[in-house]
Structure formats: C-alpha cells, structure tokens
Write an enzyme that holds these catalytic residues in place. Structure first.
Site, PDB file in Angstrom:
ATOM      1  N   CYS A 112       0.814  -1.229   0.000  1.00 58.69           N
ATOM      2  CA  CYS A 112       0.000   0.000   0.000  1.00 58.69           C
ATOM      3  C   CYS A 112       0.843   1.272   0.000  1.00 58.69           C
ATOM      4  O   CYS A 112       0.318   2.352  -0.268  1.00 58.69           O
ATOM      5  CB  CYS A 112      -0.953  -0.001   1.176  1.00 58.69           C
ATOM      6  SG  CYS A 112      -1.925  -1.505   1.280  1.00 58.69           S
ATOM      7  N   HIS A 237      -3.397   6.977   2.871  1.00 58.16           N
ATOM      8  CA  HIS A 237      -3.791   5.657   2.376  1.00 58.16           C
ATOM      9  C   HIS A 237      -5.153   5.316   2.971  1.00 58.16           C
ATOM     10  O   HIS A 237      -5.393   5.488   4.169  1.00 58.16           O
ATOM     11  CB  HIS A 237      -2.729   4.630   2.794  1.00 58.16           C
ATOM     12  CG  HIS A 237      -3.145   3.219   2.560  1.00 58.16           C
ATOM     13  ND1 HIS A 237      -3.762   2.808   1.396  1.00 58.16           N
ATOM     14  CD2 HIS A 237      -3.054   2.105   3.351  1.00 58.16           C
ATOM     15  CE1 HIS A 237      -4.024   1.514   1.481  1.00 58.16           C
ATOM     16  NE2 HIS A 237      -3.609   1.063   2.654  1.00 58.16           N
ATOM     17  N   ASN A 267     -10.137  -0.402   0.512  1.00 54.75           N
ATOM     18  CA  ASN A 267      -8.679  -0.301   0.482  1.00 54.75           C
ATOM     19  C   ASN A 267      -8.165  -0.822  -0.864  1.00 54.75           C
ATOM     20  O   ASN A 267      -8.251  -2.010  -1.142  1.00 54.75           O
ATOM     21  CB  ASN A 267      -8.108  -1.120   1.646  1.00 54.75           C
ATOM     22  CG  ASN A 267      -6.597  -1.112   1.687  1.00 54.75           C
ATOM     23  OD1 ASN A 267      -5.930  -0.684   0.745  1.00 54.75           O
ATOM     24  ND2 ASN A 267      -6.049  -1.603   2.786  1.00 54.75           N
TER      25      ASN A 267
HETATM   26  O1  UT7 Z   1      -3.537  -1.485   3.740  1.00 54.21           O
HETATM   27  C1  UT7 Z   1      -2.983  -1.827   4.967  1.00 54.21           C
HETATM   28  C2  UT7 Z   1      -3.549  -3.033   5.556  1.00 54.21           C
HETATM   29  N1  UT7 Z   1      -4.707  -3.016   6.320  1.00 54.21           N
HETATM   30  C3  UT7 Z   1      -5.069  -2.223   7.348  1.00 54.21           C
HETATM   31  O2  UT7 Z   1      -4.634  -1.142   7.513  1.00 54.21           O
HETATM   32  C4  UT7 Z   1      -6.046  -2.710   8.332  1.00 54.21           C
HETATM   33  C5  UT7 Z   1      -5.632  -2.414   9.733  1.00 54.21           C
HETATM   34  N2  UT7 Z   1      -6.555  -2.949  10.690  1.00 54.21           N
HETATM   35  C6  UT7 Z   1      -7.843  -2.549  10.777  1.00 54.21           C
HETATM   36  O3  UT7 Z   1      -8.289  -1.693  10.020  1.00 54.21           O
HETATM   37  C7  UT7 Z   1      -8.698  -3.136  11.845  1.00 54.21           C
HETATM   38  O4  UT7 Z   1      -7.895  -3.818  12.762  1.00 54.21           O
HETATM   39  C8  UT7 Z   1      -9.805  -4.103  11.305  1.00 54.21           C
HETATM   40  C9  UT7 Z   1     -10.839  -3.312  10.535  1.00 54.21           C
HETATM   41  C10 UT7 Z   1      -9.176  -5.153  10.401  1.00 54.21           C
HETATM   42  C11 UT7 Z   1     -10.494  -4.773  12.454  1.00 54.21           C
HETATM   43  O5  UT7 Z   1     -11.062  -3.808  13.328  1.00 54.21           O
HETATM   44  P1  UT7 Z   1     -10.852  -3.890  14.900  1.00 54.21           P
HETATM   45  O6  UT7 Z   1     -11.653  -2.819  15.507  1.00 54.21           O
HETATM   46  O7  UT7 Z   1      -9.362  -3.853  15.119  1.00 54.21           O
HETATM   47  O8  UT7 Z   1     -11.483  -5.265  15.240  1.00 54.21           O
HETATM   48  P2  UT7 Z   1     -10.763  -6.494  15.943  1.00 54.21           P
HETATM   49  O9  UT7 Z   1      -9.700  -7.065  15.059  1.00 54.21           O
HETATM   50  O10 UT7 Z   1     -10.378  -6.065  17.304  1.00 54.21           O
HETATM   51  O11 UT7 Z   1     -11.941  -7.518  16.013  1.00 54.21           O
HETATM   52  C12 UT7 Z   1     -13.110  -7.286  16.772  1.00 54.21           C
HETATM   53  C13 UT7 Z   1     -14.082  -8.431  16.539  1.00 54.21           C
HETATM   54  C14 UT7 Z   1     -13.435  -9.805  16.551  1.00 54.21           C
HETATM   55  O12 UT7 Z   1     -14.287 -10.688  17.217  1.00 54.21           O
HETATM   56  P3  UT7 Z   1     -13.901 -11.204  18.696  1.00 54.21           P
HETATM   57  O13 UT7 Z   1     -12.572 -11.881  18.523  1.00 54.21           O
HETATM   58  O14 UT7 Z   1     -13.803  -9.952  19.528  1.00 54.21           O
HETATM   59  O15 UT7 Z   1     -15.028 -12.102  19.013  1.00 54.21           O
HETATM   60  C15 UT7 Z   1     -13.402 -10.171  15.080  1.00 54.21           C
HETATM   61  O16 UT7 Z   1     -13.467 -11.570  14.851  1.00 54.21           O
HETATM   62  O17 UT7 Z   1     -14.686  -8.266  15.245  1.00 54.21           O
HETATM   63  C16 UT7 Z   1     -14.638  -9.517  14.560  1.00 54.21           C
HETATM   64  N3  UT7 Z   1     -14.616  -9.278  13.126  1.00 54.21           N
HETATM   65  C17 UT7 Z   1     -15.735  -9.075  12.411  1.00 54.21           C
HETATM   66  N4  UT7 Z   1     -17.046  -9.041  12.752  1.00 54.21           N
HETATM   67  C18 UT7 Z   1     -17.927  -8.782  11.774  1.00 54.21           C
HETATM   68  C19 UT7 Z   1     -13.543  -9.208  12.303  1.00 54.21           C
HETATM   69  N5  UT7 Z   1     -13.963  -8.960  11.057  1.00 54.21           N
HETATM   70  C20 UT7 Z   1     -15.307  -8.881  11.087  1.00 54.21           C
HETATM   71  C21 UT7 Z   1     -16.296  -8.636  10.107  1.00 54.21           C
HETATM   72  N6  UT7 Z   1     -17.587  -8.597  10.493  1.00 54.21           N
HETATM   73  N7  UT7 Z   1     -15.995  -8.429   8.812  1.00 54.21           N
END
Ligand code: UT7
Length: 312
Positions: A112, A237, A267
């Site tokens: 990215c 980004h 993204n």
């Molecule tokens: O281009 C560069 C690469 N990418 C990025 O920059 C992404 C960087 N990371 C992020 O943007 C965020 O960490 C995410 C959007 C990927 C995730 O958001 P978060 O607020 O950090 O959520 P989390 O990883 O803490 O997960 C919270 C919960 C989890 O469930 P449990 O373990 O708490 O029960 C996940 O399994 O949300 C769950 N989860 C979802 N739920 C519904 C993860 N993906 C999804 C989904 N729908 N698509």
C-alpha cells in the site's frame, strides 16, 4: 526547478460490491463494516480484467491530463503486488499498449506504500537529470488473492488503479520533502500466504499504522521547513477511516481537508493514494499553491510520505 505531479488519473471497475452483498457470503454486517472501517462499498474487477488493464486506463488519463504523449515518457514505474504475471512486468505490458516506445519500464512492490516509493524513485531520476518525464502507476487487483470466506480481510479490499506523470515544475512547486521506511520484522502481520491468499493480523497492522501515519506526516512537514498549520490537504492511504483520522488529527486540519474515498472504494492497496489524490483534484478540493501531504503504509511493513506544493 522542482519535480512535481503534472497530470493525474484514476480508474475503478464498474462492478460495485456493497456491504449488504458481503453479508450474504460471510458472517458480517453492514453496521460492523461501516463503523469499524468507514467502508460502504468497493469495486471488484471482472475475471478478464487484470491489473495491466486497469493500469492502462489510469495511465492514459494521467497522460491526457499532463498534456504529454506516450512517446515523451522516459520511464514507467508500476507499483503493484498483484501483477498479471511475475514477468513480463505490468510496466512493460502498458509500455507496449500505450506506445511508450522510448520508456524504460519496471514494477516495484511496496504494497500500500508502493505509490509513495514509485513517486520518490521517479523524482530521483528527474532530479539527477537522467529523465524528463516519468509515469508512476499504482495498481492492484487484490480480489484475485482475497479469500472470500475470510471476513477479517474480504470486507476491506477493492480493485483499482491511479497514475501520475512526474516532470519538472517551477521552483517552489512540486515535492518539498519525503520519507520512506520499512520494517521487515513486521512482515508476518500482512502477507501473501503459501496458498496464495492474503493474510492480515488486523490488530497489529492497526497499531503500527496509527503510530506511523501521524509520525510520517509530521516528519515530512518538518523536513519541508513547514508547520502543520501550513498543510492545506491530506491524502492518506485509505485503509481504515479510524487510522486516517489519527493522521488528520495529528496534522490538525478540518475533515473536509482530507481525501476520503474509502467509503466508495475500500482499500485499493498501491492504487489507494493516487485514486484518492486524483479524485480530490477532480472534485476541485486541491488548488495550485496548496501544500498537500500524501502518506501511506502497507505490507512489508513499509511506509512513505511526501509533502508537495501543488502546481506546475
Ligand atoms: O492497507 C494496509 C492493511 N490493512 C489495514 O490497515 C487494516 C488495519 N486494521 C484494521 O483496520 C482493523 O484492525 C480491522 C478493521 C481489520 C479490524 O477492526 P478492529 O476494531 O481492530 O477489530 P478487531 O480485530 O479487534 O476484532 C473485533 C471483533 C473480533 O471478534 P472477537 O474476537 O472480539 O469475538 C473479530 O473476529 O470483530 C470480529 N470481526 C468481524 N465481525 C464482523 C472481524 N472482522 C469482522 C467482520 N464482520 N468483517
């Protein structure tokens, strides 16, 4: 003389995939995706539309906006992690299709942050006096390496391309400062697995990004001899609206002074920054003389930022 962007263009496939569409294929909700990421829909390329096809359209638009012919381009740099094939490069493919017969051509991979690496590489060739016009393209078709059963990643990504023509510009305009960086240690957090699919440890990448993006913004502002109050527009980004907000708040500018295409495109990896910049130009949000900060991070881990004064 400075080195700056004299033309820009972007392309995204017509096919729109909404959050509601994704609710049908993985265990997710529109509400979760919107509130956690800021994404409402993304564009997904058709099977027969590859990275080179998208790159070509964005490149043609950038050449037109720069008022340059393909023959005037000396170097084509394509930032991508999803080339059609490992070789020939996407850069060589579009060199042929554009008719840029005088151009050297190569791909580079910094995920990215790839467009930032491309712009700064191109700038060096022009500053050194080796080349006059460099075409830099950021393109990715992440959909072809997306595991459509993995809700952690498939809701985030979209396909597209953005391109810019770099050339010399009047003194005081163009690139004022830059920062490029890498931390290979963080590689395991965001990678292409042996099965070909993209894997991401979202939490770790998030932690890295909310620290790195604001820091890189401030570094390029300071290196340019400016204060954060001098920044007119921010093009981060488009990975997650919460990460983008961290950068915006550090610079301290209003919400309408930040490019936010994430809502419609998700993204786009290497294409994210040039698409967001090109869209902002199209929408009349950036005018000549504005100080613009571009900042990105990605797999590698890599990061890059540029402060520039818009204008020829
Ligand atoms: O281009 C560069 C690469 N990418 C990025 O920059 C992404 C960087 N990371 C992020 O943007 C965020 O960490 C995410 C959007 C990927 C995730 O958001 P978060 O607020 O950090 O959520 P989390 O990883 O803490 O997960 C919270 C919960 C989890 O469930 P449990 O373990 O708490 O029960 C996940 O399994 O949300 C769950 N989860 C979802 N739920 C519904 C993860 N993906 C999804 C989904 N729908 N698509």
């Amino acid at each position: 003389m400075g080195v700056g962007i004299i033309g820009i263009g972007h392309y995204a496939p017509d096919n729109i995939v909404t959050n509601a569409d994704l609710e049908k294929i993985v265990d997710t909700t529109d509400e979760w995706i919107r509130t956690r990421t800021g994404i409402e829909e993304r564009r997904i390329a058709k099977d027969d539309e590859d990275s080179s096809d998208m790159a070509l359209i964005a490149a043609e638009k950038a050449l037109k906006s720069a008022g340059k012919t393909a023959e005037e381009i000396d170097l084509i740099l394509v930032a991508t992690v999803t080339p059609d094939k490992s070789f020939p490069s996407v850069a060589c493919m579009i060199q042929d299709r554009l008719g840029a017969t005088n151009a050297a051509a190569m791909d580079l991979a910094a995920a990215c942050a790839g467009f930032m690496y491309g712009v700064i590489t191109g700038q060096q060739f022009i500053e050194a006096g080796a080349y006059k016009n460099v075409l830099v393209v950021g393109v990715d078709k992440l959909s072809k390496i997306t595991d459509w059963t993995d809700r952690n990643t498939c809701v985030l990504l979209g396909d597209g391309a953005g391109a810019a023509v770099l050339s010399s510009v009047s003194e005081g305009n163009g690139i004022l400062s830059f920062e490029l960086g890498a931390s290979g240690k963080g590689g395991p957090h965001l990678l292409q697995k042996d099965d070909g699919f993209l894997y991401m440890n979202g939490r770790e990448v998030f932690k890295f990004a909310v620290r790195q993006m604001p820091e890189s913004c401030m570094n390029v502002v300071e290196k340019a001899g400016l204060k954060k109050e001098d920044v007119d527009f921010l093009v981060p980004h488009q990975a997650n609206i919460r990460i983008m907000e961290a950068a915006r708040q550090r610079i301290g500018i209003d919400e309408d002074k930040m490019a936010t295409t994430i809502k419609y495109y998700g993204n786009n990896s290497s294409a994210s920054i040039p698409i967001a910049l090109s869209q902002s130009i199209e929408d009349g949000k950036i005018k000549d003389g504005d100080v613009v900060v571009l900042v990105g991070f990605g797999g590698g881990l890599t990061w890059g930022a540029v402060a520039l004064r818009w204008g020829k």
